[in-house]
Each structure stands twice: as structure tokens, then as C-alpha cells.
Design a protein around this motif. Structure first.
Motif, PDB file in Angstrom:
ATOM      1  N   VAL A  60      -3.051  17.274 -55.856  1.00 36.71           N
ATOM      2  CA  VAL A  60      -4.866  17.043 -55.713  1.00 36.71           C
ATOM      3  C   VAL A  60      -4.489  19.226 -56.132  1.00 36.71           C
ATOM      4  CG1 VAL A  60      -7.454  17.556 -54.831  1.00 36.71           C
ATOM      5  CG2 VAL A  60      -6.099  15.668 -54.422  1.00 36.71           C
ATOM      6  N   SER A  61      -5.228  19.502 -57.400  1.00 39.34           N
ATOM      7  CA  SER A  61      -4.484  20.621 -57.804  1.00 39.34           C
ATOM      8  C   SER A  61      -5.869  21.622 -57.562  1.00 39.34           C
ATOM      9  CB  SER A  61      -3.786  20.484 -59.275  1.00 39.34           C
ATOM     10  OG  SER A  61      -4.316  19.877 -60.241  1.00 39.34           O
ATOM     11  N   ALA A  62      -7.062  21.462 -57.746  1.00 38.59           N
ATOM     12  CA  ALA A  62      -7.832  21.737 -58.035  1.00 38.59           C
ATOM     13  C   ALA A  62      -9.256  21.774 -56.840  1.00 38.59           C
ATOM     14  CB  ALA A  62      -8.959  21.981 -59.584  1.00 38.59           C
ATOM     15  N   PRO A  63      -8.621  22.286 -55.633  1.00 34.77           N
ATOM     16  CA  PRO A  63      -9.234  22.330 -54.594  1.00 34.77           C
ATOM     17  C   PRO A  63     -10.681  22.445 -54.753  1.00 34.77           C
ATOM     18  CG  PRO A  63      -7.543  23.048 -53.870  1.00 34.77           C
ATOM     19  CD  PRO A  63      -7.037  22.739 -54.870  1.00 34.77           C
ATOM     20  N   ARG A  64     -12.077  22.532 -54.311  1.00 36.85           N
ATOM     21  CA  ARG A  64     -12.975  23.670 -54.675  1.00 36.85           C
ATOM     22  C   ARG A  64     -13.224  24.442 -53.487  1.00 36.85           C
ATOM     23  NH1 ARG A  64     -17.189  19.351 -57.740  1.00 36.85           N
ATOM     24  NH2 ARG A  64     -18.676  20.998 -57.619  1.00 36.85           N
ATOM     25  N   MET A  65     -14.210  25.092 -53.882  1.00 33.65           N
ATOM     26  CA  MET A  65     -14.928  26.263 -52.570  1.00 33.65           C
ATOM     27  C   MET A  65     -15.984  24.955 -52.095  1.00 33.65           C
ATOM     28  SD  MET A  65     -15.638  30.205 -53.104  1.00 33.65           S
ATOM     29  CE  MET A  65     -16.575  29.872 -54.105  1.00 33.65           C
ATOM     30  N   HIS A  66     -15.837  25.775 -51.068  1.00 33.24           N
ATOM     31  CA  HIS A  66     -17.045  25.289 -49.960  1.00 33.24           C
ATOM     32  C   HIS A  66     -17.512  23.600 -49.479  1.00 33.24           C
ATOM     33  CE1 HIS A  66     -18.919  29.032 -49.592  1.00 33.24           C
ATOM     34  NE2 HIS A  66     -18.937  29.258 -50.853  1.00 33.24           N
ATOM     35  N   VAL A  67     -16.021  22.945 -49.757  1.00 34.04           N
ATOM     36  CA  VAL A  67     -15.588  21.805 -49.556  1.00 34.04           C
ATOM     37  C   VAL A  67     -17.081  20.479 -50.534  1.00 34.04           C
ATOM     38  CG1 VAL A  67     -14.475  19.861 -48.252  1.00 34.04           C
ATOM     39  CG2 VAL A  67     -14.500  21.802 -47.987  1.00 34.04           C
ATOM     40  N   PRO A  68     -17.314  20.806 -51.864  1.00 32.02           N
ATOM     41  CA  PRO A  68     -18.537  20.037 -51.613  1.00 32.02           C
ATOM     42  C   PRO A  68     -18.664  18.533 -51.716  1.00 32.02           C
ATOM     43  CG  PRO A  68     -17.344  20.744 -54.031  1.00 32.02           C
ATOM     44  CD  PRO A  68     -16.671  21.284 -52.805  1.00 32.02           C
ATOM     45  N   ALA A  69     -19.260  17.677 -51.431  1.00 28.15           N
ATOM     46  CA  ALA A  69     -19.367  16.247 -50.916  1.00 28.15           C
ATOM     47  C   ALA A  69     -18.945  15.684 -52.234  1.00 28.15           C
ATOM     48  CB  ALA A  69     -20.903  15.588 -50.444  1.00 28.15           C
ATOM     49  N   GLN A  71     -16.313  16.313 -54.227  1.00 28.12           N
ATOM     50  CA  GLN A  71     -14.711  15.948 -54.705  1.00 28.12           C
ATOM     51  C   GLN A  71     -14.308  15.654 -53.374  1.00 28.12           C
ATOM     52  OE1 GLN A  71     -12.654  19.612 -54.645  1.00 28.12           O
ATOM     53  NE2 GLN A  71     -11.478  19.144 -56.274  1.00 28.12           N
ATOM     54  N   ALA A  72     -14.565  15.767 -51.964  1.00 23.75           N
ATOM     55  CA  ALA A  72     -14.149  15.142 -50.684  1.00 23.75           C
ATOM     56  C   ALA A  72     -14.430  13.537 -50.627  1.00 23.75           C
ATOM     57  CB  ALA A  72     -15.182  15.628 -49.860  1.00 23.75           C
ATOM     58  N   ARG A  73     -15.725  13.331 -51.039  1.00 18.84           N
ATOM     59  CA  ARG A  73     -15.080  11.201 -51.578  1.00 18.84           C
ATOM     60  C   ARG A  73     -14.688  11.162 -52.635  1.00 18.84           C
ATOM     61  NH1 ARG A  73     -17.691  11.982 -46.979  1.00 18.84           N
ATOM     62  NH2 ARG A  73     -19.885  11.791 -46.396  1.00 18.84           N
ATOM     63  N   PHE A  74     -14.383  11.873 -53.717  1.00 19.53           N
ATOM     64  CA  PHE A  74     -13.621  11.282 -54.400  1.00 19.53           C
ATOM     65  C   PHE A  74     -11.856  11.390 -54.219  1.00 19.53           C
ATOM     66  CE2 PHE A  74     -10.802  12.122 -58.060  1.00 19.53           C
ATOM     67  CZ  PHE A  74     -10.685  11.211 -58.921  1.00 19.53           C
ATOM     68  N   VAL A  75     -11.566  12.443 -54.148  1.00 14.31           N
ATOM     69  CA  VAL A  75     -10.663  12.630 -52.557  1.00 14.31           C
ATOM     70  C   VAL A  75      -9.892  11.558 -51.666  1.00 14.31           C
ATOM     71  CG1 VAL A  75      -8.877  14.035 -51.862  1.00 14.31           C
ATOM     72  CG2 VAL A  75      -9.814  14.437 -53.927  1.00 14.31           C
ATOM     73  N   GLN A  76     -10.795  11.303 -50.481  1.00 11.63           N
ATOM     74  CA  GLN A  76     -11.054  10.911 -49.048  1.00 11.63           C
ATOM     75  C   GLN A  76     -10.913   8.632 -50.283  1.00 11.63           C
ATOM     76  OE1 GLN A  76     -14.026  10.991 -47.700  1.00 11.63           O
ATOM     77  NE2 GLN A  76     -13.914  12.141 -46.660  1.00 11.63           N
ATOM     78  N   ALA A  77     -11.548   7.989 -51.231  1.00  8.88           N
ATOM     79  CA  ALA A  77     -11.114   7.081 -51.824  1.00  8.88           C
ATOM     80  C   ALA A  77      -9.586   7.098 -52.444  1.00  8.88           C
ATOM     81  CB  ALA A  77     -12.033   7.087 -52.764  1.00  8.88           C
ATOM     82  N   GLN A  78      -9.258   7.970 -53.423  1.00  7.76           N
ATOM     83  CA  GLN A  78      -8.185   8.105 -53.377  1.00  7.76           C
ATOM     84  C   GLN A  78      -6.763   7.861 -52.637  1.00  7.76           C
ATOM     85  OE1 GLN A  78      -6.728  11.967 -55.186  1.00  7.76           O
ATOM     86  NE2 GLN A  78      -5.695  10.928 -56.900  1.00  7.76           N
ATOM     87  N   LEU A  98     -10.214  20.935 -47.544  1.00 12.75           N
ATOM     88  CA  LEU A  98     -10.204  19.426 -48.703  1.00 12.75           C
ATOM     89  C   LEU A  98      -9.683  18.549 -47.475  1.00 12.75           C
ATOM     90  CD1 LEU A  98     -11.349  17.372 -50.636  1.00 12.75           C
ATOM     91  CD2 LEU A  98      -9.902  18.432 -51.771  1.00 12.75           C
ATOM     92  N   ALA A  99      -8.098  19.210 -47.502  1.00 12.13           N
ATOM     93  CA  ALA A  99      -7.001  18.542 -46.642  1.00 12.13           C
ATOM     94  C   ALA A  99      -8.067  17.815 -45.334  1.00 12.13           C
ATOM     95  CB  ALA A  99      -6.110  19.351 -45.997  1.00 12.13           C
ATOM     96  N   LYS A 100      -8.885  18.680 -44.325  1.00 13.90           N
ATOM     97  CA  LYS A 100      -9.558  18.485 -43.181  1.00 13.90           C
ATOM     98  C   LYS A 100     -10.422  17.165 -43.511  1.00 13.90           C
ATOM     99  CE  LYS A 100      -9.603  22.791 -40.984  1.00 13.90           C
ATOM    100  NZ  LYS A 100      -9.850  23.538 -40.010  1.00 13.90           N
ATOM    101  N   VAL A 101     -11.336  16.861 -44.185  1.00 15.17           N
ATOM    102  CA  VAL A 101     -12.260  16.281 -44.237  1.00 15.17           C
ATOM    103  C   VAL A 101     -11.362  14.493 -44.603  1.00 15.17           C
ATOM    104  CG1 VAL A 101     -14.205  17.309 -45.457  1.00 15.17           C
ATOM    105  CG2 VAL A 101     -12.921  16.897 -46.938  1.00 15.17           C
ATOM    106  N   VAL A 102     -10.341  15.172 -45.463  1.00 16.42           N
ATOM    107  CA  VAL A 102      -9.596  13.824 -45.943  1.00 16.42           C
ATOM    108  C   VAL A 102      -8.865  12.909 -44.561  1.00 16.42           C
ATOM    109  CG1 VAL A 102      -7.801  12.564 -46.979  1.00 16.42           C
ATOM    110  CG2 VAL A 102      -9.220  14.428 -48.249  1.00 16.42           C
ATOM    111  N   ALA A 103      -8.199  13.890 -44.341  1.00 16.81           N
ATOM    112  CA  ALA A 103      -7.739  13.681 -42.997  1.00 16.81           C
ATOM    113  C   ALA A 103      -8.444  13.121 -40.889  1.00 16.81           C
ATOM    114  CB  ALA A 103      -7.009  14.649 -41.870  1.00 16.81           C
TER     115      ALA A 103
END
Length: 351
Positions: A60-69, A71-78, A98-103
Motif C-alpha cells: 500500500v503506497s499511499a496511506p492517507r492522513m488521519h486513517v480515513p475509514a 481506506q482502512a476497510r479496503f486495506v483490511q479486506a485486502q 493504517l498498519a495499526k487498524v489492519v493489525a
């Protein structure tokens, strides 16, 4: 004097040295990970991908500021689809966040290699922004198990980025000094962390860059330990509101707000003020920090960052929406006064 406190500190492996990133393969091996989700900017991600080889399942090469939900949900599903068993975050607070919400979602370990001074890599604190409101929490699964502090990763950090990043780290130490759950150990971390960051800021343009970066990174590590072990107060609440609900940049917002909060709380946090005066070598840490930052080209007002006077009522209401500790009692009027001063860029002064 009777002492009583509860000190809560998690286990974490910290590798602090130039070139630490080169050993990332060995550190991922230490985690036992085989299918890694790599999060970071293309420049860093390409290098780490080459070091980790086939263990990288996705990037994931473009993590966004403040971890918008979204993007978080999309990467969690990935992560679910690829059955990843670790996250590697190489970047600033956005990558680590972003890594934190995936973990947290998958209950897998994180290895973090910070490229700014955010301090997020040292904490169990996670955050995610949904519909303009930033929610935060604490969970062991969100805490990186291994942190690689490599000063070389920050060697090309522009001054315009480095100064706010350093003040963002300093804010963790400042609020730890007046936290209701501070302990003798967090006081030591905060004092040494603030002093290191202060030395780095005062040395900007006068001292060899690698030395300054190393000092700032050392201070950010200690300040991150404070953030993990204590309860943050008014400053962090305001910055979460301004970032999550108004889209203001994270580190720059901390940089503008912190001197105003120091001035506001100073009369109700005498021991903290005494420590800051010594650590930062400033008689008036509020005015001194504001002056130093603006001299170095950092932001001096929330207006510069995009906040409008018409936003203040909503920002005040959001800041009061949930209770939190602060050494000075809070009301809507006093919070608005702090925000108004920060919006205009007034010079904050301790009475």
C-alpha cells in the motif's frame, strides 16, 4: 512524601542505529512472518520490498492522513483476502496508523520503521476517522512489536516537514508531564525526550544534519514512550478534532496548538512548567517555542493551515463532546479562547 503510582509499559524491541533498515529481513524473520503487508511511500516501499523479496504479499503506497475509514476497510479486506500475517510500516504517522487498524482487525504483529518523528510507532493507540470524526482507542494488537529507528531514513526530511514533526513529538512529552497517570519513569522519559528535541530544534542550521536528526529521533522515541504510558489531555484532544473533523495536517496542527495549550495550563501545572523550562532552556516555554518554530519557518497560526473563524463553534463543541483529563478545568469559553489565539497566531505568553 508518600509515593503511589501504577506504571504500565509494554514489551517492544527497539533497534536504534544508522543503517537499521538494512536488517529488516532478519527482524521480519524474528516475527515469524511469511506474508507481509507493506505500507509506505513508493521510495521506501521499493527498497523494503527488495529487501524482503517474496515475503511481501501486497504493498500500500499511499496511506492517507488521519486513517480515513474507507481506506482502512479496503486495506483490511485486502489483508483478509491475502491472509497476511504481519504488517510492515515504513513511513510517517499515516503509514503506521493504517498498519495499526489492519493489525487490530487481523490480530497480527507490526514492524515499524518511522521516517518522521510522529512517535506513533511506540504506542498502543490507534485512530480512524469516520464521517469527519476521529475515533481513538488503545489495544495491544495495535502496538508495533519491533521498531527500527534509522536516522538515515530522515536525512532528507525537508525542514518544513522536520520542524512540525519534531514539535508533534514534543507534544507527547509535554502532556505526559501533567498527565493524571504520570509516573517517575514517564517523567524521566518526558524530561529527556523534550530536552533532546529542544536541542535538535535550537541546533537547526548550526549543527551537522545527521547529529540533529539522531537527536530528534532519540527524543521522539522517548516521547512516544510517554504517549503510550500516560493519558493525553487538552492538546491532543484539540488536535484530533482539528485534524479528523476539519482536515488540518497532523504535525502542523500540533505545532501551532502546543504553545497555546502550554500557556493555558501553565498556572495549573507548576511541576510540568518547571521541567519544560529546564529541558527546553526557555524561561517562557510557550512564547519561546512559538518564536523558535516561526523563526525556523514553521506554521504560526491555524488560519495558515485552513481553519476558518466560522469553524470555531463546531470545533469547541466537538472538543467538549467527551470527557478527558486536563490540569486546568475546561469550559466552552476557555476552549474557544485557546482556539481563537491559535487561529490568529497570537504570541502565547505564560502569565
Amino acid at each position: 512524601m508518600t509515593r503511589q503510582f501504577v506504571h504500565d509499559q509494554r514489551a517492544v524491541r527497539v533497534v536504534f542505529r544508522r543503517g537499521a533498515l538494512d536488517a529488516i529481513g532478519d527482524e521480519v524473520e524474528r516475527l515469524g512472518a511469511q506474508r507481509v503487508l507493506l505500507i509506505g511511500s513508493p521510495r521506501h516501499a521499493d527498497r523494503v520490498s527488495a529487501l524482503l523479496g517474496e515475503r511481501v504479499a501486497a504493498t500500500v503506497s499511499a496511506p492517507r492522513m488521519h486513517v480515513p475509514a474507507e481506506q482502512a476497510r479496503f486495506v483490511q479486506a485486502q489483508g483478509d483476502a491475502l491472509d497476511v500475517d504481519a504488517c510492515v510500516a515504513v513511513g510517517g504517522g499515516s503509514a503506521t496508523g493504517l498498519a495499526k487498524v489492519v493489525a487490530l482487525h487481523r490480530r497480527i504483529p507490526i514492524l515499524a520503521a518511522p521516517t518522521t518523528l510522529s512517535g506513533s510507532e511506540m504506542t498502543r493507540v490507534w485512530g480512524m476517522t469516520t464521517a469527519g470524526v476521529k475515533q481513538t482507542g488503545r489495544d495491544e494488537a495495535a502496538a508495533p512489536r519491533i521498531v527500527l529507528y534509522d536516522p538515515d531514513l530522515l536525512a532528507t526530511l525537508p525542514v518544513a516537514t522536520a520542524v512540525p514533526s519534531a514539535v508533534n513529538a514534543l507534544a507527547h512529552a509535554v502532556e505526559a508531564l501533567w498527565a493524571p497517570d504520570r509516573t517517575p519513569l514517564t517523567d524521566l522519559y518526558a524530561r529527556e525526550g523534550a530536552a533532546a528535541i529542544g536541542r535538535a530544534l535550537r541546533g537547526a542550521g548550526k549543527t551537522e544534519l545527521t547529529e540533529l536528526v539522531t537527536e530528534a529521533l532519540y527524543g521522539a522515541w522517548l516521547s512516544g514512550m510517554c504517549l503510550d504510558s500516560t493519558t493525553m489531555s487538552l492538546h491532543h484532544k484539540l488536535c484530533h478534532v482539528l485534524g479528523g473533523s476539519f482536515g488540518l495536517p497532523h504535525a502542523e496542527t500540533h505545532t501551532v496548538v502546543l504553545p497555546h495549550v502550554i500557556a493555558f495550563n501553565a498556572g495549573h501545572a507548576a511541576p510540568a512548567l518547571h521541567t519544560l523550562r529546564e529541558a527546553l532552556d526557555m524561561r517562557d516555554p510557550a512564547r519561546g517555542l512559538h518564536s523558535l518554530v516561526t523563526t525556523l519557518g514553521g506554521p504560526g497560526s491555524l488560519a495558515e493551515l485552513g481553519l476558518r473563524s466560522t469553524d470555531l463553534d463546531r470545533a469547541t463543541d466537538l472538543a467538549l463532546a467527551s470527557p478527558y483529563a486536563n490540569p486546568r478545568p475546561l469550559t466552552a469559553d476557555v476552549i474557544r479562547t485557546v482556539l481563537e489565539g491559535a487561529l490568529r497566531g497570537d504570541e502565547p505568553t505564560i502569565a
